[in-house]
Design an enzyme around this catalytic site. Structure first.
Site, PDB file in Angstrom:
ATOM      1  CB  THR A 241      -7.995   6.595  55.955  1.00 18.80           C
ATOM      2  OG1 THR A 241      -9.075   7.103  55.800  1.00 18.80           O
ATOM      3  CG2 THR A 241      -7.689   5.459  54.840  1.00 18.80           C
ATOM      4  CG  ASP A 242     -12.675   7.458  58.332  1.00 18.42           C
ATOM      5  OD1 ASP A 242     -12.041   7.779  57.526  1.00 18.42           O
ATOM      6  OD2 ASP A 242     -13.322   8.154  58.841  1.00 18.42           O
ATOM      7  CD  GLU A 243     -11.215   8.876  52.508  1.00 22.51           C
ATOM      8  OE1 GLU A 243     -10.941   8.344  51.322  1.00 22.51           O
ATOM      9  OE2 GLU A 243     -10.940   9.889  52.893  1.00 22.51           O
TER      10      GLU A 243
ATOM     11  CE1 TYR B 277      -5.023   7.944  51.168  1.00 26.95           C
ATOM     12  CE2 TYR B 277      -7.479   8.175  51.667  1.00 26.95           C
ATOM     13  CZ  TYR B 277      -5.907   8.409  51.954  1.00 26.95           C
ATOM     14  OH  TYR B 277      -5.583   8.502  53.285  1.00 26.95           O
TER      15      TYR B 277
ATOM     16  CE  LYS C 257      -3.270   5.016  54.257  1.00 34.59           C
ATOM     17  NZ  LYS C 257      -2.106   5.060  54.627  1.00 34.59           N
TER      18      LYS C 257
ATOM     19  CG  ASN D  63      -6.006  13.507  61.414  1.00 38.16           C
ATOM     20  OD1 ASN D  63      -4.952  13.212  61.992  1.00 38.16           O
ATOM     21  ND2 ASN D  63      -6.866  12.461  61.165  1.00 38.16           N
TER      22      ASN D  63
ATOM     23  CG  ASP E  67     -20.347  15.792  44.392  1.00 40.17           C
ATOM     24  OD1 ASP E  67     -19.249  16.093  45.147  1.00 40.17           O
ATOM     25  OD2 ASP E  67     -21.292  15.236  44.529  1.00 40.17           O
TER      26      ASP E  67
HETATM   27  P1  NAD Z   1       0.003  14.387  53.804  1.00 36.84           P
HETATM   28  O1  NAD Z   1      -0.128  13.954  52.204  1.00 36.84           O
HETATM   29  O2  NAD Z   1       0.190  15.668  54.358  1.00 36.84           O
HETATM   30  O3  NAD Z   1       1.682  13.690  53.909  1.00 36.84           O
HETATM   31  C1  NAD Z   1       2.348  12.798  53.328  1.00 36.84           C
HETATM   32  C2  NAD Z   1       4.030  12.665  53.446  1.00 36.84           C
HETATM   33  O4  NAD Z   1       4.396  11.625  53.009  1.00 36.84           O
HETATM   34  C3  NAD Z   1       4.426  13.881  52.826  1.00 36.84           C
HETATM   35  O5  NAD Z   1       5.345  14.598  53.739  1.00 36.84           O
HETATM   36  C4  NAD Z   1       5.228  13.409  51.650  1.00 36.84           C
HETATM   37  O6  NAD Z   1       6.274  14.035  51.266  1.00 36.84           O
HETATM   38  C5  NAD Z   1       5.481  11.866  52.266  1.00 36.84           C
HETATM   39  N1  NAD Z   1       5.673  10.796  51.208  1.00 36.84           N
HETATM   40  C6  NAD Z   1       4.876  10.610  50.145  1.00 36.84           C
HETATM   41  N2  NAD Z   1       5.424   9.644  49.474  1.00 36.84           N
HETATM   42  C7  NAD Z   1       6.264   9.109  49.981  1.00 36.84           C
HETATM   43  C8  NAD Z   1       7.215   8.010  49.673  1.00 36.84           C
HETATM   44  N3  NAD Z   1       7.108   7.229  48.429  1.00 36.84           N
HETATM   45  N4  NAD Z   1       8.324   8.066  50.479  1.00 36.84           N
HETATM   46  C9  NAD Z   1       8.499   8.734  51.437  1.00 36.84           C
HETATM   47  N5  NAD Z   1       7.763   9.765  51.770  1.00 36.84           N
HETATM   48  C10 NAD Z   1       6.707   9.846  51.184  1.00 36.84           C
HETATM   49  O7  NAD Z   1      -0.618  13.177  54.485  1.00 36.84           O
HETATM   50  P2  NAD Z   1      -1.393  13.326  55.886  1.00 36.84           P
HETATM   51  O8  NAD Z   1      -2.778  14.060  55.747  1.00 36.84           O
HETATM   52  O9  NAD Z   1      -0.353  13.764  56.980  1.00 36.84           O
HETATM   53  O10 NAD Z   1      -1.502  11.641  56.132  1.00 36.84           O
HETATM   54  C11 NAD Z   1      -0.493  10.804  56.744  1.00 36.84           C
HETATM   55  C12 NAD Z   1      -1.258   9.470  57.008  1.00 36.84           C
HETATM   56  O11 NAD Z   1      -2.388   9.513  57.822  1.00 36.84           O
HETATM   57  C13 NAD Z   1      -1.489   8.607  55.617  1.00 36.84           C
HETATM   58  O12 NAD Z   1      -1.098   7.429  55.520  1.00 36.84           O
HETATM   59  C14 NAD Z   1      -3.128   8.771  55.332  1.00 36.84           C
HETATM   60  O13 NAD Z   1      -3.467   7.729  54.705  1.00 36.84           O
HETATM   61  C15 NAD Z   1      -3.156   8.861  57.078  1.00 36.84           C
HETATM   62  N6  NAD Z   1      -4.570   9.512  57.091  1.00 36.84           N
HETATM   63  C16 NAD Z   1      -4.990  10.808  56.894  1.00 36.84           C
HETATM   64  C17 NAD Z   1      -6.119  11.240  57.495  1.00 36.84           C
HETATM   65  C18 NAD Z   1      -6.399  12.692  57.246  1.00 36.84           C
HETATM   66  O14 NAD Z   1      -7.297  13.372  57.525  1.00 36.84           O
HETATM   67  N7  NAD Z   1      -5.532  13.687  56.599  1.00 36.84           N
HETATM   68  C19 NAD Z   1      -7.026  10.427  58.043  1.00 36.84           C
HETATM   69  C20 NAD Z   1      -6.723   9.307  58.531  1.00 36.84           C
HETATM   70  C21 NAD Z   1      -5.521   8.564  58.116  1.00 36.84           C
HETATM   71  O1  TDX Z   2     -12.685  22.249  48.262  1.00 35.69           O
HETATM   72  C1  TDX Z   2     -13.226  21.169  48.788  1.00 35.69           C
HETATM   73  N1  TDX Z   2     -14.549  21.295  48.740  1.00 35.69           N
HETATM   74  C2  TDX Z   2     -15.188  20.190  49.252  1.00 35.69           C
HETATM   75  O2  TDX Z   2     -16.475  20.421  49.557  1.00 35.69           O
HETATM   76  C3  TDX Z   2     -12.468  20.112  49.254  1.00 35.69           C
HETATM   77  C4  TDX Z   2     -11.003  19.898  49.118  1.00 35.69           C
HETATM   78  C5  TDX Z   2     -13.328  18.986  49.675  1.00 35.69           C
HETATM   79  N2  TDX Z   2     -14.791  18.925  49.983  1.00 35.69           N
HETATM   80  C6  TDX Z   2     -15.062  17.925  50.489  1.00 35.69           C
HETATM   81  C7  TDX Z   2     -14.882  16.742  50.075  1.00 35.69           C
HETATM   82  C8  TDX Z   2     -14.961  15.812  51.400  1.00 35.69           C
HETATM   83  O3  TDX Z   2     -16.452  15.464  51.573  1.00 35.69           O
HETATM   84  O4  TDX Z   2     -14.891  18.131  51.964  1.00 35.69           O
HETATM   85  C9  TDX Z   2     -14.517  16.851  52.477  1.00 35.69           C
HETATM   86  C10 TDX Z   2     -13.216  16.724  52.835  1.00 35.69           C
HETATM   87  O5  TDX Z   2     -12.511  16.679  51.578  1.00 35.69           O
HETATM   88  P1  TDX Z   2     -10.760  16.094  51.886  1.00 35.69           P
HETATM   89  O6  TDX Z   2     -10.383  17.329  52.822  1.00 35.69           O
HETATM   90  O7  TDX Z   2     -10.254  16.007  50.457  1.00 35.69           O
HETATM   91  O8  TDX Z   2     -10.820  14.837  52.629  1.00 35.69           O
HETATM   92  P2  TDX Z   2     -11.334  13.284  52.481  1.00 35.69           P
HETATM   93  O9  TDX Z   2     -11.694  13.153  51.075  1.00 35.69           O
HETATM   94  O10 TDX Z   2     -12.652  13.261  53.464  1.00 35.69           O
HETATM   95  O11 TDX Z   2     -10.237  12.374  53.059  1.00 35.69           O
HETATM   96  C11 TDX Z   2      -9.435  13.007  54.081  1.00 35.69           C
HETATM   97  O12 TDX Z   2      -9.737  12.329  55.183  1.00 35.69           O
HETATM   98  C12 TDX Z   2      -9.448  10.981  55.319  1.00 35.69           C
HETATM   99  C13 TDX Z   2      -7.992  12.690  54.042  1.00 35.69           C
HETATM  100  O13 TDX Z   2      -7.583  13.639  52.642  1.00 35.69           O
HETATM  101  C14 TDX Z   2      -7.503  11.430  53.695  1.00 35.69           C
HETATM  102  O14 TDX Z   2      -6.023  11.426  53.534  1.00 35.69           O
HETATM  103  C15 TDX Z   2      -7.927  10.612  54.997  1.00 35.69           C
HETATM  104  O15 TDX Z   2      -7.666   9.372  54.986  1.00 35.69           O
END
Ligand code: NAD
Ligand code: TDX
Length: 334
Positions: free
Chosen positions: A120-122, A147, A151, A177, A269
């Site tokens: 992630t970019d975080e 988190y 990562k 995403n 917040d």
């Molecule tokens: P998600 O939480 O939707 O899915 C995570 C999946 O991993 C789930 O199916 C869960 O059951 C499985 N899991 C969790 N712990 C596990 C373990 N110990 N063994 C096997 N499986 C396990 O997450 P996501 O949003 O799909 O993110 C996927 C990846 O992408 C992560 O590595 C996250 O850091 C990265 N990522 C997410 C975003 C985003 O915006 N969601 C952005 C950048 C990177």
């Molecule tokens: O109810 C809400 N209200 C709100 O204002 C929630 C759930 C979030 N937020 C804000 C927090 C963040 O500024 O919205 C923004 C996005 O929040 P999240 O969906 O929790 O994402 P973020 O914390 O930015 O992290 C996501 O992007 C990077 C993914 O959850 C991570 O897995 C990924 O690495």
């Protein structure tokens, strides 16, 4: 090609499986997923008969060793992924994101298997709203939350395994995403499903925090570009020039769904809330020729709203628990 997809029942991983089935039908896919609260095989409806699904933990070294031995490439999506959860209980984040990654790295080292690490970019921390800078592959790591720090730790482990053991790995760090099958704890699906339920969307703090949005299919097409054409040992940032502040996103969701743009609440917040993320994807575009398909955020958002409207049976079972969890820490402020 035999592809092991960890976390393939989660949001991005399941979309990766669907995309791969459509665009690379010859790939033999095995999914390893623990089916935590964030994973469901319903996200793999339509492809379950074409893949091998293994319920298990990436930190289970014996299981991982066996599955990796039978793979040509491992794509590691599995993680605890939600910042708010990591503030409430960091332990699963350490177990899965750190220990789970070492378990995979040791297996790909032993069996000499190609490995792609999803991150992630975080890991780069945050930027000020008025800073013209964006994150690049050279930006120093400076994570804010449990988190993002786990990562970041996992990325550093991958780099060490490349340098010390010659593991054939690449890393990608992607921005936020959105798209189908994202858990309703996350910002965009939480607000869409709130509006469907006639509940006002909830904005953290002043709502001016900026996220750099990318459609999940664009993330996954970039992952394939890196697997096929990326240089071993390299990191690639994935982003689609999608910076928007949270307030604007909530207003777009409301108006697209036929509500008044101001029909939302400000709530407590997030502690340590990162202000802004922004990705410079120049390396990915110039070196690998990758381009996103979803260049207009409002079009991708409308399609995502339609998906949640049409797939209530997918998200309804997770909605009440999610909101009950949030109600413990979040109060309406105005
Ligand atoms: P998600 O939480 O939707 O899915 C995570 C999946 O991993 C789930 O199916 C869960 O059951 C499985 N899991 C969790 N712990 C596990 C373990 N110990 N063994 C096997 N499986 C396990 O997450 P996501 O949003 O799909 O993110 C996927 C990846 O992408 C992560 O590595 C996250 O850091 C990265 N990522 C997410 C975003 C985003 O915006 N969601 C952005 C950048 C990177
Ligand atoms: O109810 C809400 N209200 C709100 O204002 C929630 C759930 C979030 N937020 C804000 C927090 C963040 O500024 O919205 C923004 C996005 O929040 P999240 O969906 O929790 O994402 P973020 O914390 O930015 O992290 C996501 O992007 C990077 C993914 O959850 C991570 O897995 C990924 O690495």
């Amino acid at each position: 090609m035999r592809v092991l997809v960890t976390g393939g029942a989660g949001f991005i991983g399941s979309n990766f499986v669907h995309l791969t089935r459509t665009e690379r039908p010859d790939a033999q896919i095995t999914v390893l997923d623990k089916l935590t609260y964030a994973g469901t095989t319903r996200s793999l409806d339509g492809v379950m008969d074409d893949i091998t699904f293994v319920e298990g933990d990436v930190a289970d070294r014996e299981l991982v060793d066996r599955l990796v031995a039978d793979s040509d490439v491992v794509v590691h999506f599995a993680a605890e992924s939600h910042n708010d959860n990591s503030l409430a209980d960091p332990w699963p984040f350490v177990d899965t994101n750190v220990i789970g990654t070492v378990s995979l790295l040791e297996a790909v080292r032993k069996h000499d298997v190609r490995y792609h690490h999803i991150s992630t970019d975080e890991v780069y921390g945050d930027l000020e709203l008025d800073d013209p800078a964006r994150f690049t592959e050279a930006t120093p790591y400076n994570p804010s939350s449990p988190y993002s720090s786990t990562k970041g730790a996992s990325d550093l482990l991958v780099r060490a395994w490349v340098r010390s053991f010659g593991v054939k790995a690449t890393i990608s760090n992607c921005s936020n995403n959105y798209g189908p099958r994202q858990h309703v704890e996350k910002f965009i699906p939480r607000q869409i499903t709130n509006v469907i339920d006639d509940v006002r969307p909830k904005l953290y703090g002043d709502g001016l925090n900026v996220r750099d949005w990318i459609h999940v299919d664009d993330h996954n097409s970039a992952v394939w570009a890196i697997i096929e054409r990326g240089r071993i040992g390299e990191t690639y940032l994935i982003g689609a020039d999608g910076e928007e502040n949270n307030k604007t996103v909530v207003e777009s969701i409301l108006t697209t769904m036929g509500k008044d743009a101001g029909d939302y609440d400000h709530v407590t917040d997030r502690p340590g809330h990162d202000r802004r993320y922004a990705i410079d994807p120049t390396k990915l575009r110039d070196e690998l020729g990758w381009v996103p398909k979803y260049t207009t955020f409002s079009d991708g958002l409308s399609a995502t709203i339609d998906w949640y409207r049409e797939n209530e049976s997918w998200w309804r079972p997770m909605k009440d628990d999610t909101e009950a969890k949030y109600a413990k820490t979040q109060k309406i402020e105005k």
